[in-house]
Design a protein around this motif. Structure first.
Motif, PDB file in Angstrom:
ATOM      1  N   UNK A   1       0.858  -1.189   0.000  1.00 55.16           N
ATOM      2  CA  UNK A   1       0.000   0.000   0.000  1.00 55.16           C
ATOM      3  C   UNK A   1       0.889   1.233   0.000  1.00 55.16           C
ATOM      4  N   UNK A   2       0.318   2.330  -0.453  1.00 52.47           N
ATOM      5  CA  UNK A   2       1.093   3.571  -0.523  1.00 52.47           C
ATOM      6  C   UNK A   2       0.121   4.743  -0.523  1.00 52.47           C
ATOM      7  N   UNK A   3       0.547   5.861   0.037  1.00 54.68           N
ATOM      8  CA  UNK A   3      -0.302   7.053   0.034  1.00 54.68           C
ATOM      9  C   UNK A   3       0.391   8.171  -0.724  1.00 54.68           C
ATOM     10  N   UNK A   4      -0.307   8.676  -1.728  1.00 56.95           N
ATOM     11  CA  UNK A   4       0.209   9.840  -2.463  1.00 56.95           C
ATOM     12  C   UNK A   4      -0.337  11.059  -1.732  1.00 56.95           C
ATOM     13  N   UNK A   5       0.532  11.829  -1.135  1.00 52.31           N
ATOM     14  CA  UNK A   5       0.060  12.941  -0.301  1.00 52.31           C
ATOM     15  C   UNK A   5       0.099  14.265  -1.065  1.00 52.31           C
ATOM     16  N   UNK A   6      -0.571  15.263  -0.475  1.00 52.55           N
ATOM     17  CA  UNK A   6      -0.613  16.624  -1.027  1.00 52.55           C
ATOM     18  C   UNK A   6      -1.038  16.660  -2.486  1.00 52.55           C
ATOM     19  N   UNK A   7      -2.108  15.987  -2.790  1.00 52.10           N
ATOM     20  CA  UNK A   7      -2.583  15.991  -4.180  1.00 52.10           C
ATOM     21  C   UNK A   7      -3.611  17.106  -4.364  1.00 52.10           C
ATOM     22  N   UNK A   8      -3.783  17.527  -5.611  1.00 50.16           N
ATOM     23  CA  UNK A   8      -4.760  18.576  -5.915  1.00 50.16           C
ATOM     24  C   UNK A   8      -6.165  17.991  -5.839  1.00 50.16           C
ATOM     25  N   UNK A   9      -7.116  18.776  -5.294  1.00 48.99           N
ATOM     26  CA  UNK A   9      -8.484  18.282  -5.153  1.00 48.99           C
ATOM     27  C   UNK A   9      -9.162  18.127  -6.510  1.00 48.99           C
ATOM     28  N   UNK A  10      -9.948  17.065  -6.633  1.00 50.48           N
ATOM     29  CA  UNK A  10     -10.766  16.814  -7.825  1.00 50.48           C
ATOM     30  C   UNK A  10      -9.936  16.757  -9.108  1.00 50.48           C
ATOM     31  N   UNK A  11      -8.745  16.284  -8.990  1.00 50.31           N
ATOM     32  CA  UNK A  11      -7.856  16.122 -10.149  1.00 50.31           C
ATOM     33  C   UNK A  11      -7.607  14.628 -10.322  1.00 50.31           C
ATOM     34  N   UNK A  12      -7.814  14.133 -11.531  1.00 49.57           N
ATOM     35  CA  UNK A  12      -7.650  12.697 -11.747  1.00 49.57           C
ATOM     36  C   UNK A  12      -6.168  12.333 -11.819  1.00 49.57           C
ATOM     37  N   UNK A  13      -5.766  11.380 -11.015  1.00 48.35           N
ATOM     38  CA  UNK A  13      -4.381  10.894 -11.005  1.00 48.35           C
ATOM     39  C   UNK A  13      -4.354   9.479 -11.589  1.00 48.35           C
ATOM     40  N   UNK A  14      -3.429   9.247 -12.517  1.00 55.57           N
ATOM     41  CA  UNK A  14      -3.264   7.909 -13.098  1.00 55.57           C
ATOM     42  C   UNK A  14      -2.096   7.237 -12.381  1.00 55.57           C
ATOM     43  N   UNK A  15      -2.392   6.132 -11.726  1.00 57.77           N
ATOM     44  CA  UNK A  15      -1.411   5.497 -10.840  1.00 57.77           C
ATOM     45  C   UNK A  15      -0.998   4.133 -11.399  1.00 57.77           C
ATOM     46  N   UNK A  16       0.296   3.878 -11.446  1.00 53.14           N
ATOM     47  CA  UNK A  16       0.812   2.585 -11.912  1.00 53.14           C
ATOM     48  C   UNK A  16       1.668   1.968 -10.810  1.00 53.14           C
ATOM     49  N   UNK A  17       1.401   0.715 -10.506  1.00 52.79           N
ATOM     50  CA  UNK A  17       2.198  -0.004  -9.512  1.00 52.79           C
ATOM     51  C   UNK A  17       3.010  -1.072 -10.243  1.00 52.79           C
ATOM     52  N   UNK A  18       4.322  -1.031 -10.057  1.00 57.55           N
ATOM     53  CA  UNK A  18       5.194  -2.013 -10.712  1.00 57.55           C
ATOM     54  C   UNK A  18       5.795  -2.938  -9.658  1.00 57.55           C
ATOM     55  N   UNK A  19       5.806  -4.234  -9.988  1.00 61.66           N
ATOM     56  CA  UNK A  19       6.462  -5.216  -9.121  1.00 61.66           C
ATOM     57  C   UNK A  19       7.772  -5.616  -9.786  1.00 61.66           C
ATOM     58  N   UNK A  20       8.867  -5.483  -9.044  1.00 63.61           N
ATOM     59  CA  UNK A  20      10.183  -5.851  -9.571  1.00 63.61           C
ATOM     60  C   UNK A  20      10.604  -7.162  -8.919  1.00 63.61           C
TER      61      UNK A  20
END
Lengths: 261, 225
Positions: B92-111
């Protein structure tokens, strides 16, 4: 229809309980039992000894049931549905946890300002202006019933009947779940709070009395009465006051079909 | 031939699953990708951050021959830029201090410790929405510029927003930034709700001219204004 294998079992039921047909309501209950028996379409197992749990017999069960909110007067006006998860302690003893979805109570605004709200009412009592809006209506609460029960079962094998009497008792809980709309409509919140104040989370006793037909080792069909009472003394008072009329006045009639695993 | 059958199966499964996330997991499973499973970014659950969670990739197939995940890495992007995490050893991870109501595209990579990498994506957003209630006679609100609200709307009812100057309102399903309807700019705007939304819950983006501006929100309760 019934094959030759079924007939003796049904004849035995009729022969053993002629007295049940002396009142119209009890006759209806018997007719229901017979209907279930006929629909089961499986040979009776009256002579088959009840397997013991330790001997590899069924240990768990589930019953699905449909019931009337009160006795016969409401039988075709409103019904509720539920399920019972059962643990078979012995051939005569079972534990169950019963759940039923009782009904939906609808609320509606009585004026264009939203000052006054009415409810809860069944959808059939809603004003005509809201006709056709039932599927999307957001102003409602649901009522639920939860009851852990201890059961005593008395198989009627000795009379060569594929039947068992079942008697259950335990605490009963009835509770409301409101839709989130009350958070956004203060008028609705007031009406809901007013109703909830009187209702609260009801705690009482659930008493059950029924008859189950056993068309096979793993199946059960039957009818039973469910009584919700405040206390045993209250039950005694009501029985003294109404006599057998109490059954029709306060009994919820349930029809069930069950599987044993 | 075998490849074609696999592709056909994949397409049919995607249609059947009706879930982009589920389809992505299925796609990765069929292609034997060591991608994290069930990547989920929160949709408006927090006012200023996005929570991302996932499960470890399925490496039970013998082709992975005992491979293990060395670390995970999260990358994200939005209209205003991009970012990434350091090496992560949890799911799990938290992306902090993001802009409100802005769509973020998140990619999780496993190495993997074999050097191979697999990734899966989701989108999410942060939302600091105020509760908008429909009180008798209307509810008044003060805003500066733009404000997001959450509320419940009854399909078939009309909802009016009367502004001190002019304003506009856009409607979104709850936990989504896909606009359903927008009205304005005018002194008063009315929407006859014809959507059920997500459980009849909606986000409303209210914009008003003037500083500070006020507006009154009222409902017709099915009687008409």
């Amino acid at each position: 229809m019934l094959g030759s294998g079924q007939a003796p079992g049904l004849r035995a039921i009729l022969k053993a309980m002629p007295q049940l047909a002396t009142r119209p309501s009890r006759a209806l209950a018997l007719a229901g039992a017979l209907l279930f028996a006929a629909l089961a379409g499986a040979p009776p197992t009256a002579a088959e000894p009840e397997p013991r749990p330790g001997g590899g017999g069924p240990r768990f069960g589930i019953d699905a049931f449909v019931g009337t909110p009160s006795a016969f007067g409401d039988a075709f006006r409103s019904v509720f549905f539920g399920a019972s998860l059962r643990y078979i302690v012995s051939p005569n003893l079972e534990l169950s946890l019963d759940y039923a979805f009782m009904d939906v109570g609808y609320y509606y605004p009585e004026d264009a300002q939203g000052d006054s709200w009415a409810g809860p009412v069944p959808w059939s009592s809603m004003p005509e202006r809201y006709e056709g809006m039932r599927s999307s209506w957001i102003f409602y609460h649901t009522r639920h019933f939860l009851a852990p029960q201890l059961w005593y079962l008395a198989p009627l094998d000795r009379f060569e009947l594929p039947l068992a009497l079942r008697v259950g008792a335990g605490p009963a809980f009835s509770f409301l779940v409101a839709n989130d709309a009350a958070d956004y409509y203060p008028g609705l919140a007031e009406a809901y709070a007013l109703f909830k104040k009187d209702f609260e989370a009801y705690l009482g006793l659930s008493l059950r009395l029924g008859l189950e037909y056993r068309p096979g080792r793993f199946w059960r069909l039957g009818l039973e009465y469910l009584f919700i009472v405040d206390s045993f003394s209250g039950l005694a008072d009501d029985l003294g006051r109404y006599g057998f009329g109490y059954v029709e006045r306060s009994g919820n009639l349930l029809a069930f079909v069950g599987a044993r695993l | 031939m075998r490849r074609a059958r696999r592709a056909a199966f994949l397409a049919a499964s995607c249609l059947a699953s009706l879930s982009l996330g589920g389809c992505q997991d299925l796609f990765n499973a069929i292609l034997h990708s060591p991608a994290p499973v069930g990547v989920e970014a929160s949709d408006g659950d927090y006012p200023d951050r996005i929570s991302v969670s996932w499960s470890a990739p399925d490496l039970s197939d013998e082709s992975w021959d005992g491979a293990e995940v060395s670390y995970y890495e999260v990358e994200w992007s939005w209209e205003g830029g991009s970012g990434s995490s350091s090496h992560l050893y949890s799911t799990s991870y938290t992306i902090s201090s993001v802009a409100e109501a802005e769509e973020y595209y998140v990619t999780v990579a496993a190495h993997l410790d074999t050097g191979e990498t697999g990734s899966a994506s989701d989108s999410g957003f942060a939302m600091d929405a105020e509760k908008l209630v429909w009180a008798s006679g209307g509810s008044s609100y003060t805003i500066s510029g733009e404000r997001w609200y959450e509320t419940m709307l009854q399909e078939g009812f009309s909802y009016r927003f009367a502004f001190s100057a002019t304003g506009s309102v856009a409607f979104y399903p709850y936990e989504s930034l896909d606009e359903l309807h927008s009205i304005g700019s005018a002194n008063a705007v009315t929407w006859n709700c014809d959507e059920e939304g997500e459980g009849s819950k909606f986000y409303l983006r209210v914009s008003a001219s003037g500083y500070p501006a006020t507006f009154t929100a009222s409902c017709d309760y099915g009687f008409g204004f």
